[in-house]
Design a protein around this motif. Structure first.
Motif, short mmCIF file in Angstrom:
data_model
loop_
_atom_site.label_atom_id
_atom_site.label_comp_id
_atom_site.label_asym_id
_atom_site.label_seq_id
_atom_site.Cartn_x
_atom_site.Cartn_y
_atom_site.Cartn_z
N ALA A 227 0.99 -1.16 0.03
CA ALA A 227 -0.04 -0.06 -0.10
C ALA A 227 0.97 1.37 -0.11
N ILE A 228 2.12 1.17 0.70
CA ILE A 228 2.94 2.38 0.95
C ILE A 228 3.66 2.47 -0.66
N LEU A 229 3.80 1.59 -1.11
CA LEU A 229 4.64 1.38 -2.33
C LEU A 229 3.66 1.91 -3.63
N ASP A 230 2.52 1.71 -3.35
CA ASP A 230 1.58 2.31 -4.39
C ASP A 230 1.45 4.09 -4.31
N ASN A 231 1.46 4.29 -3.03
CA ASN A 231 1.70 5.83 -2.84
C ASN A 231 2.98 6.41 -3.43
N TYR A 232 4.14 5.63 -3.26
CA TYR A 232 5.23 6.01 -3.80
C TYR A 232 5.38 5.96 -5.21
N SER A 233 4.72 4.93 -5.69
CA SER A 233 4.59 4.81 -7.18
C SER A 233 3.88 5.93 -7.74
N LYS A 234 2.84 6.37 -7.32
CA LYS A 234 1.87 7.58 -7.56
C LYS A 234 2.71 8.74 -7.60
N ASP A 235 3.39 8.97 -6.34
CA ASP A 235 4.07 10.07 -6.40
C ASP A 235 5.32 10.38 -7.59
N PHE A 236 5.99 8.94 -7.61
CA PHE A 236 6.97 8.89 -8.45
C PHE A 236 6.54 9.19 -9.99
N ASN A 237 5.53 8.74 -10.42
CA ASN A 237 5.24 8.88 -11.65
C ASN A 237 4.72 10.35 -11.91
N GLU A 238 4.31 11.01 -10.95
CA GLU A 238 3.99 12.47 -11.04
C GLU A 238 5.32 12.99 -11.44
N LEU A 239 6.40 12.88 -10.61
CA LEU A 239 7.73 13.31 -10.82
C LEU A 239 8.37 13.07 -12.30
N LEU A 240 7.85 11.79 -12.73
CA LEU A 240 8.59 11.37 -14.24
C LEU A 240 7.78 12.28 -15.34
N LYS A 241 6.56 12.80 -15.05
CA LYS A 241 5.70 13.62 -16.14
C LYS A 241 6.71 15.02 -16.43
N LYS A 242 7.39 15.26 -15.17
CA LYS A 242 7.97 16.61 -15.18
C LYS A 242 9.33 16.46 -16.14
N THR A 243 9.54 15.30 -16.28
CA THR A 243 10.90 14.98 -17.32
C THR A 243 10.45 14.89 -18.73
N GLY A 244 9.02 14.58 -18.94
CA GLY A 244 8.35 14.46 -20.25
C GLY A 244 8.68 13.14 -20.56
N THR A 245 8.63 12.20 -19.89
CA THR A 245 8.56 10.73 -20.17
C THR A 245 7.05 10.14 -20.17
N ASP A 246 6.95 9.25 -20.98
CA ASP A 246 5.57 8.80 -21.09
C ASP A 246 5.22 7.39 -20.40
N PHE A 247 6.42 6.70 -19.68
CA PHE A 247 6.05 5.34 -19.33
C PHE A 247 5.67 5.62 -17.79
N THR A 248 5.26 4.41 -17.12
CA THR A 248 4.71 4.69 -15.81
C THR A 248 5.47 3.32 -14.94
N VAL A 249 5.49 3.67 -13.65
CA VAL A 249 6.27 2.66 -12.83
C VAL A 249 5.42 2.17 -11.78
N LYS A 250 5.49 0.83 -11.24
CA LYS A 250 4.75 0.51 -10.22
C LYS A 250 5.83 -0.39 -9.26
N PHE A 251 6.16 0.09 -8.08
CA PHE A 251 6.88 -0.37 -7.14
C PHE A 251 6.31 -1.42 -6.60
N LYS A 252 6.84 -2.49 -6.16
CA LYS A 252 6.34 -3.73 -5.53
C LYS A 252 7.28 -4.35 -4.38
N THR A 253 6.90 -4.92 -3.36
CA THR A 253 7.62 -5.72 -2.40
C THR A 253 7.40 -6.99 -2.32
N THR A 254 8.46 -7.80 -2.18
CA THR A 254 8.39 -9.33 -1.91
C THR A 254 9.01 -9.56 -0.53
N PRO A 255 8.35 -10.20 0.33
CA PRO A 255 9.10 -10.61 1.82
C PRO A 255 10.43 -11.56 1.41
#
Length: 780
Positions: A227-255
């Motif tokens: 759930a935390i990584l979902d929020n981090y991914s959302k904020d990170f993708n917003e940051l990516l937009k400022k660089t003019g990139t078109d792709f998105t990233v979803k971070f995940k955790t594995t114990p």
């Protein structure tokens, strides 16, 4: 007393042998299962450690990566208090040369890490302290084996070694990383290759060269982490937009506790297979069922000889419970002897089996205590069954019949007889089919067309080369040697994880950003590996710096007709000049992926490896040329075919275990079947003899005895075949490619069982009726 003891051993020999084989096989199977399920449990905080992975999506296509960029771990710890520490391991592919006192040592498993790595992972220091071992650039931590390789038994703290021409001070020596660790290493150096800032965001976060681990607070759960990584991914993708990139990233955790059995991702470490463990566990249960069934049958046969004694005891008023306890004591003694012998056999074979399977694993104290408890429970259960069932069987007879020893121990029409036969046949059939399917899958791996030629290709790591221009002379000298067909320089070979890079491509008139695997190779790479051209041209022998070659799969993303329509930009615009046939850069565990090739400028950039297409007899000539050139690196070589085959070590190990255990199980099963048929034929000798006197033949008697199998075999295969097929499909789902379904293993198994049963019936029937028929009828 010695006579009685010797008689007891002779009468119990078959029972002891059968149980010893059964228990030994089960101990070895459970030892392997314990190994596979104990990965990373040596870390004190393994229940709090999580690996970060990421899915990169571009233009509707997603790829999962086990590695991340350099800054992800630091960012997570900084932004979210639930993460207390992080560790990042920068991947360094291939072997690295270590220099000390003008001597070179080659090793792999070197990672560049952050200084907090030992806050996350538990390691035991032999020399030095881990608190500040990697606090300064230029520090290196060695494992015990590597330290002894370089320095012998001498202390090595604060001594200097060279890695890639850079001096490093040994700050600590640690115990070797155990084999049951998902990520294993031989040396750690302080990582100075870290950048930050918005202008470097692409390099910082998408230079997918880092295995990133974070440690959560006590009580943290994987669901909360994601759930935390979902929020981090959302904020990170917003940051990516400022660089003019078109792709998105979803971070995940594995114990970390479940990482060994996680779904393999791109650039991943070798993974285990839970379906394999389930199969082995099922095999262990089958072996145990066969062993117990055979032991009970042997106990019934032995009790047949004591029927008169039991009748006398009942005549003189001995209670049934007392007789049962006497039988249980005898039975438990047999089981105890078998268990003791099994433990001794496993202890003797432990290192041999470990070496053959590529695993040396010593169970923990808790696991040893678990073994002892399990063996004690097994002794009680089997000993009780071996005592209770024969007495229960004899309790159905009158004292007169017991005294005359006229018992029919197993009726050919009884339910127990049919159940026992069904189990013997079902287990044997299932194991034969599964082993044959496993063999077919591995044969498929070995014979599958990888898209390149792997035979007779020698690979050598070049290490540090003083003068890159000398490589051209080395190549020329090699080609002048008889037996050397082709030579090529490259940065990585098939089977290794390639590098990743973001390419800016014009797709349907729009700018698109895609992440692709890329390799640097020279102009002879494709011809040496037999990778055919599918369009365009090869690299020129000259620099050709702005030219790219791609695999055919790459073009699937572009509905274009000519190569000239595709432009790729990185630092400068690149042009695709050629297309080559698809091939597998990684193993069958991963699907085939698009590849991009850059021209390797050998005289300017050097090379990591040299590929030599040669005949086996040319090895000394190549070694001579290597020594003549005076390369710093020792001549460490291997063959590409061996390297590719090593990717399937787990599957080959599993096959050897299954073949061995299946042979044991099948032998036990038909040994038990032999016992059951012996009892049935013994009880029906008079009937069979009378049939012969009345005009019957051995053939009619054979079909009379074979009739129960003719009824049971269709039932067995109707039940076993769907179950085995299901398990095989589940196992095949772990591979991107697998052998096609075939009825051959099923038909072969059916034929084999019919033949083996027929041999059993024929032999026992012939042996029982070879005496004089008249005498047999009179005495029976």
């Amino acid at each position: 007393m010695s006579i009685k003891l010797g008689r007891w051993f002779r009468s119990s020999a078959f029972s002891v042998i059968g149980l010893t084989i059964t228990v030994s096989a089960n101990l070895l199977i459970f030892w392997y299962i314990f190994f596979e399920t104990s990965f990373d449990t040596g870390n004190a905080n393994f229940h709090r450690i999580y690996r970060i992975s990421m899915d990169i999506s571009a233009n509707g296509e997603a790829s999962g990566y086990a590695a991340t960029g350099a800054l992800v771990g630091a960012e997570l710890v900084k932004k979210y208090p639930v993460f207390t520490d992080y560790a990042s391991f920068r991947i360094i592919n291939g072997k690295t040369d270590i220099k000390h006192n003008d001597r070179l040592y080659s090793t792999d498993g070197i990672y560049a890490v952050n200084k907090e790595v030992f806050n996350v992972f538990s390691c035991k220091a032999i020399e030095g302290s881990l608190n500040d071992a990697l606090a300064n650039p230029g520090s290196v931590v060695l494992t015990q084996t590597l330290a002894e390789k370089v320095f012998g038994k001498n202390p090595c703290l604060n001594k200097v070694i060279e890695l890639k021409d850079q001096p490093y001070v040994v700050s600590a020596v640690i115990k070797d990383i155990p084999l049951n660790a998902d990520l294993r290493f031989n040396a750690l150096v302080y990582d100075t290759n870290r950048v930050s800032g918005l202008e470097n965001i692409i390099q910082s976060y998408f230079d997918t060269d880092y295995y990133t681990y974070v440690m959560g607070r006590e009580g943290s759960r994987s669901q909360g982490m994601n759930a935390i990584l979902d929020n981090y991914s959302k904020d990170f993708n917003e940051l990516l937009k400022k660089t003019g990139t078109d792709f998105t990233v979803k971070f995940k955790t594995t114990p970390l506790s479940g990482l060994h059995f996680a779904q393999p991702l791109l650039m991943d470490t070798p993974k285990g297979n839970k379906n394999n463990l389930y199969s082995l566990l099922l095999l262990a249960v089958f072996l145990l069922l066969i062993g117990i069934t055979n032991f009970v049958n042997f106990s019934i046969v032995k009790s047949y000889k004591t029927a008169t004694s039991v009748g006398l005891k009942r005549l003189f008023g001995v209670r049934k419970e007392q007789i049962i306890w006497e039988f249980i004591r005898r039975s438990s003694l047999v089981v105890l002897v078998a268990v003791v012998i099994s433990v001794i056999v496993v202890a003797i074979l432990f290192r041999t089996v470990s070496a053959l399977n590529g695993i040396l694993f010593f169970p923990t104290i808790g696991q040893v205590l678990g073994f002892i408890a399990a063996l004690t429970l097994l002794l009680i259960i089997i000993g009780s069954l071996g005592g209770i069932i024969p007495v229960q069987h004899m309790s159905g007879y009158s004292i007169a019949k017991l005294l005359k020893n006229k018992l029919v121990m197993i009726s050919h029409n009884s339910l127990s007889h049919r159940v026992v036969l069904f189990l013997q046949l079902a287990i044997s059939a299932g194991l034969i089919i599964f082993t044959m399917e496993l063999y077919r899958q591995l044969k498929f791996f070995n014979n599958f067309n990888l898209g390149f030629e792997k035979e007779n290709v020698l690979v050598a790591d070049l290490g540090r080369v003083k003068n890159n221009t000398s490589l051209a002379a080395f190549k020329k000298n090699l080609l002048n040697q008889s037996g050397v067909e082709k030579v090529s320089f490259c940065q990585s070979i098939p089977g290794e994880h390639p590098g990743k890079e973001i390419f800016y491509v014009s797709k349907e008139g729009k700018k698109a950003e895609l992440v692709y695997s890329y390799l640097k190779v020279d102009e002879d790479y494709f011809s040496l590996l037999g990778i055919s051209n599918e369009g365009g041209r090869n690299f020129n022998e000259a620099y050709d710096d702005n030219a790219l070659i791609v695999t055919k799969t790459f073009l699937n993303n572009f509905p274009l007709k000519t190569l000239q329509e595709i432009k790729i930009a990185t630092d400068t615009t690149k042009e695709i000049v050629g297309v080559v046939k698809d091939f597998h850069q990684t193993s069958f565990h991963n699907p085939m992926e698009p590849l991009v090739f850059r021209k390797l400028n050998v005289s300017k950039e050097g090379a990591a490896k040299v590929l030599i297409k040669t005949s086996p007899g040319s090895l000394e000539k190549i070694r001579h040329e290597w020594q003549k050139m005076g390369f710093n690196a020792p001549f460490n070589y291997y063959f590409l075919s061996d390297f590719i085959n090593s990717q399937y070590e787990k599957e080959n190990r599993l096959l050897s275990i299954f073949v061995t255990c299946s042979l044991v199980a099948i032998s036990l099963s038909f040994f038990g079947l032999f016992t059951i048929l012996s009892i049935i034929i013994k009880n029906r000798k008079r009937e069979l003899a009378i049939r012969i006197v009345l005009g019957g033949t051995l053939t009619t008697n054979f079909f009379l005895l074979f009739r129960p199998f003719a009824v049971l075999l269709p039932v067995v295969f109707l039940i076993v075949c769907p179950l085995v097929f299901y398990f095989i499909q589940q196992w095949r789902n772990n591979y991107a490619y697998s052998a096609s379904t075939s009825v051959f293993p099923y038909l072969t198994t059916l034929t084999l069982i019919i033949i083996l049963v027929s041999i059993n019936v024929s032999y026992l029937l012939y042996r029982s009726l070879k005496v004089n028929i008249t005498t047999l009828i009179r005495t029976e």
